[in-house]
Design an enzyme around this catalytic site. Structure first.
Site, short mmCIF file in Angstrom:
data_model
loop_
_atom_site.label_atom_id
_atom_site.label_comp_id
_atom_site.label_asym_id
_atom_site.label_seq_id
_atom_site.Cartn_x
_atom_site.Cartn_y
_atom_site.Cartn_z
N TYR A 164 51.89 -26.71 -12.22
CA TYR A 164 51.09 -25.56 -12.20
C TYR A 164 51.30 -24.41 -13.46
O TYR A 164 52.38 -24.02 -13.67
CB TYR A 164 51.04 -24.81 -10.90
CG TYR A 164 50.44 -23.68 -10.78
CD1 TYR A 164 49.07 -23.33 -10.61
CD2 TYR A 164 51.10 -22.28 -10.97
CE1 TYR A 164 48.09 -22.45 -10.46
CE2 TYR A 164 50.34 -21.01 -10.86
CZ TYR A 164 49.00 -21.09 -10.61
OH TYR A 164 48.19 -20.11 -10.72
N HIS A 194 42.47 -12.22 -17.93
CA HIS A 194 42.88 -11.47 -16.83
C HIS A 194 42.94 -10.06 -17.23
O HIS A 194 43.45 -9.12 -16.57
CB HIS A 194 44.23 -12.19 -16.39
CG HIS A 194 44.18 -13.31 -15.55
ND1 HIS A 194 43.34 -14.21 -15.73
CD2 HIS A 194 45.03 -13.79 -14.68
CE1 HIS A 194 43.51 -15.13 -15.12
NE2 HIS A 194 44.45 -14.81 -14.21
N ASN A 307 52.96 -12.58 -14.99
CA ASN A 307 52.99 -12.83 -13.33
C ASN A 307 54.41 -12.28 -12.84
O ASN A 307 55.50 -12.43 -13.25
CB ASN A 307 53.18 -14.28 -13.31
CG ASN A 307 52.83 -14.77 -11.92
OD1 ASN A 307 53.18 -15.93 -11.44
ND2 ASN A 307 52.01 -14.15 -11.20
N TYR A 395 61.80 26.74 13.38
CA TYR A 395 62.09 25.40 12.99
C TYR A 395 62.11 25.14 11.52
O TYR A 395 62.93 24.41 10.83
CB TYR A 395 61.00 24.31 13.68
CG TYR A 395 61.21 24.31 14.92
CD1 TYR A 395 62.22 24.98 15.84
CD2 TYR A 395 60.30 23.17 15.78
CE1 TYR A 395 62.23 24.86 17.06
CE2 TYR A 395 60.43 23.23 17.13
CZ TYR A 395 61.39 23.85 17.94
OH TYR A 395 61.59 23.86 19.32
N ARG A 398 65.53 26.48 10.60
CA ARG A 398 66.65 25.95 11.25
C ARG A 398 66.68 24.58 11.31
O ARG A 398 67.86 23.89 11.08
CB ARG A 398 66.65 26.22 12.80
CG ARG A 398 67.75 26.14 13.59
CD ARG A 398 67.54 26.28 15.16
NE ARG A 398 66.22 27.14 15.63
CZ ARG A 398 65.78 26.94 16.80
NH1 ARG A 398 66.19 26.00 17.56
NH2 ARG A 398 64.62 27.63 17.11
N PHE A 444 56.15 -13.38 -6.62
CA PHE A 444 55.34 -12.49 -7.29
C PHE A 444 54.40 -11.28 -6.19
O PHE A 444 53.72 -10.43 -6.61
CB PHE A 444 54.00 -13.39 -7.94
CG PHE A 444 53.33 -14.17 -6.81
CD1 PHE A 444 52.40 -13.70 -6.13
CD2 PHE A 444 53.60 -15.51 -7.22
CE1 PHE A 444 51.81 -14.71 -5.17
CE2 PHE A 444 52.87 -16.50 -6.14
CZ PHE A 444 51.94 -16.10 -5.28
N GLU A 529 44.45 -16.92 -2.95
CA GLU A 529 45.20 -15.56 -2.98
C GLU A 529 44.82 -14.88 -1.67
O GLU A 529 44.11 -13.98 -1.97
CB GLU A 529 45.33 -14.93 -4.41
CG GLU A 529 45.89 -15.80 -5.49
CD GLU A 529 45.68 -15.33 -6.83
OE1 GLU A 529 44.95 -14.40 -7.13
OE2 GLU A 529 45.89 -15.96 -7.67
#
Length: 709
Positions: A164, A194, A307, A395, A398, A444, A529
């Site tokens: 791959y 991409h 990647n 508060y 404190r 990834f 994905e």
């Protein structure tokens, strides 16, 4: 022969010059001539003589005199811009300098190096690399690992094994086998296709961090990149040539594909690129101007470059470091507010926090004790209300150790995850040279940093939420016993009225930003994905939340210092007076209404640059304390084994040169270390029990009395 790269209406032109005595005006006309020559309609000009223009440097945008000789006005390979008179700037025009680039007017090429091995990078180191303080080199061990990893890839290609991303397509196309003759084209196509991000480009510091972190991951030797290519990437980093990386477009699995592809696109000489020398220009010209060549991708190398989770994690490093800085300073700002509101130190007593010993809570309580009224640092303001009839505070005063404390613990938790992530291999497939094979997995996936940064945003936001309530108490006369909105002649003057509104607006915006992005997931790549982390947005919004926290605390810091004005001539403690003096060095007291935004920005810069926490002598020094054998305690701590020193530094404290006996050291370090390292300290001569030793400090207990403790 000198050559100049000239920008004309969106086009970049390389213009050689045979005679350096030619003028800037000649360069502008020659660039326009070449521009007209390349346009079918001559660019709208009848001739070069019709063009009226100005010429300016891309770096700094300084205008040049057309009559100046080129050898006087410009350096060889310099980038300039020709601005045609009458042109209107296009709304999508990429400026020749990114946001914040005014900082680069003082840019100096670093001389020091950080050696990367893929295993030992720290968040502090990465931020320093982003700020341009260091260049990068590889350790010999890293080089050997990279070479062995590449040998596996070369064997796969030679044997035509189906793997791959090396000999197949990507995502849905994982079953499509690619001919050997097209394996390099496959990698270029991957990077180009991409590179589909949108939005503003990362500022130089963040792009430099992104590139440095990707180099660190590649140095681990599990990516299959060649040593030759990796060294080319390092040369690009060291020249500060930074590709155009849009901030939006990653879903955080499979890694940060879009931003890392834009990063790789610049490395292969395509798209836009920026450097301090050139500003924005075509990547091939920027590389050429620095004597560099575009990278030619070998099989697997495109995938190796894109990647991983480095976009999420590099932004996460900045977020963690800024969060650490503002958390330390939030204690100081809150202590100053407590002093102005005439609060008590009783809530910070060591015994209270010893029975609920969360590390962050104990540390914050100690910081408050070391800043507020004590025998060592008496406060005239505290003395003025020592016998008042109030029993306890609100508060927001404190409970600072409990609220601020968990923020510190949250930051420590997130920092641990981010530190692991920046030294992790996040490729797919992974190349295991020791086994001579590649294995597909899911490293990834950005869920770890995404969840951690969502948590960081939620945690750090609380510093702003509680700070805004303290600002309200400062501005409200029924709560503060000070003039309304901290200004004289109220009505004529509005004082801090709208500054408080700004703080409230930022806190409200943070509430929306704190919604976790990592609870969302959208299936992508044709359901290949099918679960993603959305970590890119987690990182970006964490940074926005932290910036808002810084701004809210800047407003509180200004308000607290303004409150001091109405308590004069009384003085607060020595450490808090130093904080007041620091603020007054950049912002004058508020006598009557004036333009407030610059004051808020000035206070914000003090916090961002960590000048408030960096004041010398702000905390108690161990230099004068001695152990049971008369040995200086500062020296005892200095002599701790390295692992203990690392633990001390992890708390945010450092040894620092100082005056007097030994090295001054933050007392809280010893208090916290005692519990875990008491044996080591006792073996060096510190024989007292913890309680006996710590009660020698004026900070163990406050003075007895009313609310002024």
């Amino acid at each position: 022969m000198p050559r100049y790269t000239v920008h004309v209406r969106g086009e970049w032109l390389a213009v050689p010059c045979q005679d350096a005595q030619l003028t800037v005006g000649w360069l502008g006309r020659e660039a326009v001539r070449r521009y007209i020559k390349n346009k079918p309609d001559n660019g709208g000009f009848a001739s070069v003589d019709d063009a009226r223009f100005l010429v300016r440097r891309c770096k700094g945008l300084g205008l040049l005199d057309n009559e100046d000789p080129l050898d006087v006005a410009l350096e060889d390979n310099e980038f300039v811009e020709v601005v045609i008179e009458g042109d209107a700037m296009s709304p999508d025009f990429i400026p020749s300098q990114p946001e914040g680039v005014y900082l680069y007017s003082k840019y100096r090429e670093p001389e020091k190096y950080i050696a990367l091995d893929g295993d030992s990078l720290t968040t502090e180191d990465l931020v320093s690399l982003g700020e341009g303080h260091y260049k990068i080199k590889l350790t010999p061990t890293a080089e050997k690992r990279v070479q062995k990893s590449r040998e596996v890839i070369d064997r796969i290609v030679e044997e035509k094994t189906v793997v791959y991303g090396i000999t197949t397509g990507f995502g849905k196309f994982a079953r499509t086998v690619i001919p050997v003759s097209k394996l390099e084209e496959l990698q270029f196509n991957l990077v180009r296709s991409h590179s589909s991000g949108v939005g503003k480009p990362l500022i130089p510091e963040r792009c430099r961090m992104l590139l440095a972190l990707r180099i660190n991951v590649l140095a681990k030797g599990y990516s299959g990149i060649s040593l030759e290519t990796l060294k080319q990437v390092i040369e690009v980093f060291n020249a500060s040539c930074l590709p155009y990386v849009p901030e939006k477009g990653t879903v955080g699995a499979s890694g940060d594909l879009a931003p890392l592809s834009h990063l790789a696109l610049g490395l292969i000489g395509e798209g836009k690129m920026w450097s301090p020398k050139s500003g924005w220009a075509d990547a091939k010209y920027v590389l050429a101007a620095h004597g560099l060549k575009p990278i030619v991708l070998k099989p697997k190398e495109g995938l190796a470059l894109i990647n991983g989770t480095q976009m999420i994690t590099s932004l996460g490093c900045e977020a963690v470091e800024r969060a650490s800085a503002i958390a330390r300073q939030a204690d100081i700002v809150a202590a100053l507010t407590l002093e102005v509101l005439k609060g008590t130190t009783k809530a910070f007593d060591t015994d209270i926090h010893a029975v609920r010993p969360h590390r962050g809570q104990v540390e914050v309580a100690f910081r408050f004790r070391s800043l507020l009224d004590s025998d060592h640092h008496p406060s005239e303001i505290a003395e003025s209300h020592r016998f008042c009839d109030r029993v306890q505070d609100a508060y927001t005063l404190r409970c600072c150790p409990q609220v601020h404390g968990v923020v510190n613990d949250t930051i420590a938790f997130v920092k641990n995850i981010i530190t692991t992530e920046i030294n992790s291999a996040t490729d797919n497939p992974m190349v295991f040279a020791s086994r001579g094979e590649t294995i597909s997995g899911g490293n990834f996936h950005g869920e770890y940093p995404a969840k951690a940064l969502d948590y960081l945003a939620i945690g750090v936001h609380e510093l702003a939420a509680i700070s805004e309530r303290r600002i309200e108490r400062l501005c409200n006369p029924s709560l503060s016993e000070l003039p309304a909105f901290l200004v004289a002649e109220g009505g004529l003057n509005s004082g801090f009225m709208i500054a408080h509104c700004t703080a409230a607006a930022l806190v409200s915006e943070n509430k929306a930003l704190c919604h976790p992005s990592s609870v969302d997931s959208l299936s992508t790549s044709a359901a290949t994905e099918d679960h993603v982390s959305m970590g890119g947005w987690a990182a970006r919004k964490a940074l926005r939340v932290i910036e808002h926290v810084e701004q809210v605390l800047a407003i509180e810091l200004l308000a607290a210092c303004q409150g001091i004005e109405f308590l004069r001539p009384l003085k607060t403690t020595t450490p808090l007076e130093k904080v007041y003096d620091l603020v007054r060095s950049v912002v004058r007291p508020w006598i009557k209404d004036r333009f407030m935004a610059p004051d808020i920005e000035a206070a914000h810069r003090l916090l961002v640059e960590q000048k408030v926490s960096g004041l010398p002598g702000l905390f108690f020094s161990l230099g004068s304390l001695r152990g049971s054998r008369g040995y200086p305690v500062a020296q005892l701590v200095k002599n701790l084994p390295a692992i203990q020193k690392t633990h001390v530094r992890s708390l945010g404290w450092e040894y620092s040169p100082g005056e007097g006996n030994g090295n001054p050291f933050q007392y809280s370090c010893l208090e916290i270390l005692w519990k875990e390292e008491s044996g080591g300290l006792q073996s060096m001569g510190l024989q007292e029990s913890r309680d006996n030793f710590l009660t020698k400090s004026p900070y163990h207990k406050g003075k007895q009395g009313g609310s002024g403790e």
